[in-house]
Design an enzyme around this catalytic site. Structure first.
Site, PDB file in Angstrom:
ATOM      1  N   LYS A  93       1.042  -1.271   0.085  1.00 11.62           N
ATOM      2  CA  LYS A  93      -0.090   0.110  -0.039  1.00 11.62           C
ATOM      3  C   LYS A  93       0.995   1.462   0.189  1.00 11.62           C
ATOM      4  O   LYS A  93       0.289   2.390  -0.588  1.00 11.62           O
ATOM      5  CB  LYS A  93      -0.790  -0.020   1.195  1.00 11.62           C
ATOM      6  CG  LYS A  93      -2.127  -1.009   1.022  1.00 11.62           C
ATOM      7  CD  LYS A  93      -3.093  -0.717   2.095  1.00 11.62           C
ATOM      8  CE  LYS A  93      -4.484  -1.634   1.903  1.00 11.62           C
ATOM      9  NZ  LYS A  93      -4.115  -3.281   1.968  1.00 11.62           N
ATOM     10  N   GLU A 115     -10.670   6.950   2.676  1.00  9.38           N
ATOM     11  CA  GLU A 115     -11.668   5.950   3.539  1.00  9.38           C
ATOM     12  C   GLU A 115     -10.760   4.628   3.677  1.00  9.38           C
ATOM     13  O   GLU A 115      -9.997   4.210   2.956  1.00  9.38           O
ATOM     14  CB  GLU A 115     -12.951   5.763   2.708  1.00  9.38           C
ATOM     15  CG  GLU A 115     -13.046   4.482   1.862  1.00  9.38           C
ATOM     16  CD  GLU A 115     -12.157   4.399   0.644  1.00  9.38           C
ATOM     17  OE1 GLU A 115     -11.547   3.385   0.545  1.00  9.38           O
ATOM     18  OE2 GLU A 115     -11.737   5.358  -0.022  1.00  9.38           O
ATOM     19  N   SER A 384       2.182  -9.447  -0.474  1.00 13.58           N
ATOM     20  CA  SER A 384       1.836  -8.209  -0.487  1.00 13.58           C
ATOM     21  C   SER A 384       2.115  -7.408   0.846  1.00 13.58           C
ATOM     22  O   SER A 384       2.190  -6.377   0.847  1.00 13.58           O
ATOM     23  CB  SER A 384       0.223  -8.104  -0.911  1.00 13.58           C
ATOM     24  OG  SER A 384      -0.448  -8.816   0.031  1.00 13.58           O
TER      25      SER A 384
HETATM   26  C1  LIG Z   1      -4.889  -3.981   1.297  1.00  9.90           C
HETATM   27  C2  LIG Z   1      -4.205  -5.420   1.082  1.00  9.90           C
HETATM   28  C3  LIG Z   1      -4.445  -6.242  -0.033  1.00  9.90           C
HETATM   29  C4  LIG Z   1      -5.606  -5.961  -1.019  1.00  9.90           C
HETATM   30  O1  LIG Z   1      -5.442  -5.023  -1.922  1.00  9.90           O
HETATM   31  P1  LIG Z   1      -5.229  -4.936  -3.441  1.00  9.90           P
HETATM   32  O2  LIG Z   1      -5.445  -3.793  -3.868  1.00  9.90           O
HETATM   33  O3  LIG Z   1      -6.116  -6.126  -3.896  1.00  9.90           O
HETATM   34  O4  LIG Z   1      -3.319  -5.364  -3.419  1.00  9.90           O
HETATM   35  C5  LIG Z   1      -3.639  -7.245  -0.134  1.00  9.90           C
HETATM   36  N1  LIG Z   1      -2.745  -7.700   0.570  1.00  9.90           N
HETATM   37  C6  LIG Z   1      -2.351  -6.885   1.643  1.00  9.90           C
HETATM   38  C7  LIG Z   1      -1.185  -7.171   2.748  1.00  9.90           C
HETATM   39  C8  LIG Z   1      -2.962  -5.628   1.925  1.00  9.90           C
HETATM   40  O5  LIG Z   1      -2.679  -4.806   3.007  1.00  9.90           O
END
Ligand SMILES: *Cc1c(COP(=O)(O)O)cnc(C)c1O
Length: 418
Positions: A93, A115, A384
């Site tokens: 993010k 948000e 992620s």
């Molecule tokens: C917010 C989040 C996601 C989901 O968001 P995408 O826009 O689909 O990438 C995935 N993994 C983590 C660790 C997140 O914090």
């Protein structure tokens, strides 16, 4: 939200998905954003400034880790992990919010709003605002404020005003409406930091642009390390931004299979999931300013979604991914809560990696498929985010009795305070 941004010449469409269905009052603001983004994109110094910032503030380039033990356990393809968990604030993010921060500064605005549902995007945005010296307001459903106290705590420490939204179901979609209302009232001073590759044009394009840093780095790293392109890349899909970020550098390499993994929740047959592209439960509609697949009933009412991972628990999905599904370029699968918790346990135990519950969806699918691939093949999991910051959710998912006992004793210690 009715009229497309430019009805005669539709911009921001990916196939039949996307667009910008906006109230009249916001049209000029979106034009301004589109123009500023186009100018930044055309300026090579902007991307260099972005890379420098991410290097100095957020540990980029993030490493590519060989998961040696999992590779041995499964006896198939070599498994590599792209480490987005090592970003500042613990997830990909940061790539998006820091990029938008640079753009806001270019536009000369001084205030940002966002948000947030689970709170992670709120923390990332409040961090960016602290760094850039912007005023910051975060809208959050009242129910989510109660559920996500640790994230609210950090947002407030970072200087953000957290506004609990008391309308409707008091969750994410009510917070989105409130954020749009604020933006319409304060367009001149304020930028709305959208958190994923969804929403009206130019957000899906712009968020994907910033997240594409993941794929650009990965392409270089994987070729350097293995001398080849990966056979498959796995990414979890909430709104779709980490998936698009890692996929973007490989879209033209048709030999690289791109696999998006959605939240299978309690299992697709139960309809308690958030699989918009991997299930038959979603249909095309327009909501929140764009056209995509939504989990909705035949009257266009949004359905209740479910996932153990709050970041994947969302009714819509990126219009860019919807298009890549329909063209067959990206394959979509889903992993159930139970599979995800098992995959998380395995990653922790065998590799010492601590993926977020969201990221563990990508691990779960990769673990299902790795044994069927030859040992020469390389597969990559996009991690992620990190799971250690989600200790409350993760401990609940594991059902750890000692942890529950600790929480009870902690609560009791507050009751004893005068
Ligand atoms: C917010 C989040 C996601 C989901 O968001 P995408 O826009 O689909 O990438 C995935 N993994 C983590 C660790 C997140 O914090």
């Amino acid at each position: 939200m009715t009229s497309p941004l430019s009805p005669d010449q539709p911009r921001g469409y990916y196939g039949k998905f996307g667009g910008a269905y906006l109230p009249e009052i916001l049209v000029a603001t979106f034009r301004e954003l589109e123009t500023a983004f186009a100018a930044a994109q055309a300026d090579p110094a902007f991307w260099r400034e972005y890379e420098t910032l991410m290097g100095e503030y957020s540990c980029r380039p993030t490493p590519l880790t060989f998961a040696e033990n999992l590779t041995r356990d499964f006896g198939g393809a070599r498994i590599f992990v792209k480490r987005e968990d090592l970003n500042h604030t613990g997830a990909h993010k940061a790539n998006n919010v820091m990029g938008q921060g640079l753009l806001v500064r270019r536009m000369g605005k001084k205030r940002v709003i966002a948000e947030t549902g689970a709170g992670q995007h709120g923390v990332a945005t409040a961090t960016m605002a602290a760094k850039f010296g912007f005023e910051c307001t975060i809208y959050m459903g009242e129910v989510d404020v109660e559920r996500q106290r640790p994230n609210v705590f950090w947002m407030e420490r970072l200087g953000a005003r957290v506004v609990p939204v008391k309308d409707g179901s008091r969750t994410l979609k009510d917070a989105i409406n409130e954020a749009f209302r604020d933006w319409a009232a304060n367009m001149d001073s304020t930028h709305y930091v959208l958190g994923t590759a969804c929403g009206p044009h130019p957000f899906p394009t712009m968020v994907t642009y910033f997240q594409s840093i993941i794929g650009q780095e990965l392409r270089k790293q994987v070729v350097e390390r293995t001398g080849r392109l990966p056979r498959r890349i796995y990414a979890c899909v909430g709104g779709g931004s980490n998936a698009l970020g890692v996929f973007s550098a490989f879209l033209d390499d048709t030999a690289v299979e791109l696999v998006g993994v959605e939240a299978g929740g309690r299992g697709l047959p139960t309809h308690r999931h958030a699989a918009r592209l991997a299930s038959q439960d979603a249909s095309i509609g327009v909501a929140q300013g764009y056209r995509t697949y939504f989990l909705q009933n035949s009257d266009g009412q949004m359905l209740e979604t479910h996932s153990v991972a709050a970041g994947l628990d969302y009714i819509g999905v990126s219009p860019i991914l919807a298009h890549l599904r329909d063209t067959g370029r990206v394959r979509f699968e889903s992993a159930t809560d139970a599979e995800v918790v098992a995959a998380l346990a395995l990653a922790v135990r065998r590799e010492g990696l601590i993926p977020a519950l969201e990221s563990a969806h990508a691990f779960a699918q990769a673990c299902k498929e790795a044994p069927g691939l030859p040992p020469d093949d390389v597969i990559v999991i996009n991690q992620s985010g990190r799971g250690d910051k989600d200790i409350f959710t993760v401990a609940d998912a594991f059902g750890d009795p000692a942890w529950e006992d600790f929480i009870r004793r902690k609560a009791a210690s507050y009751e004893r305070k005068p």
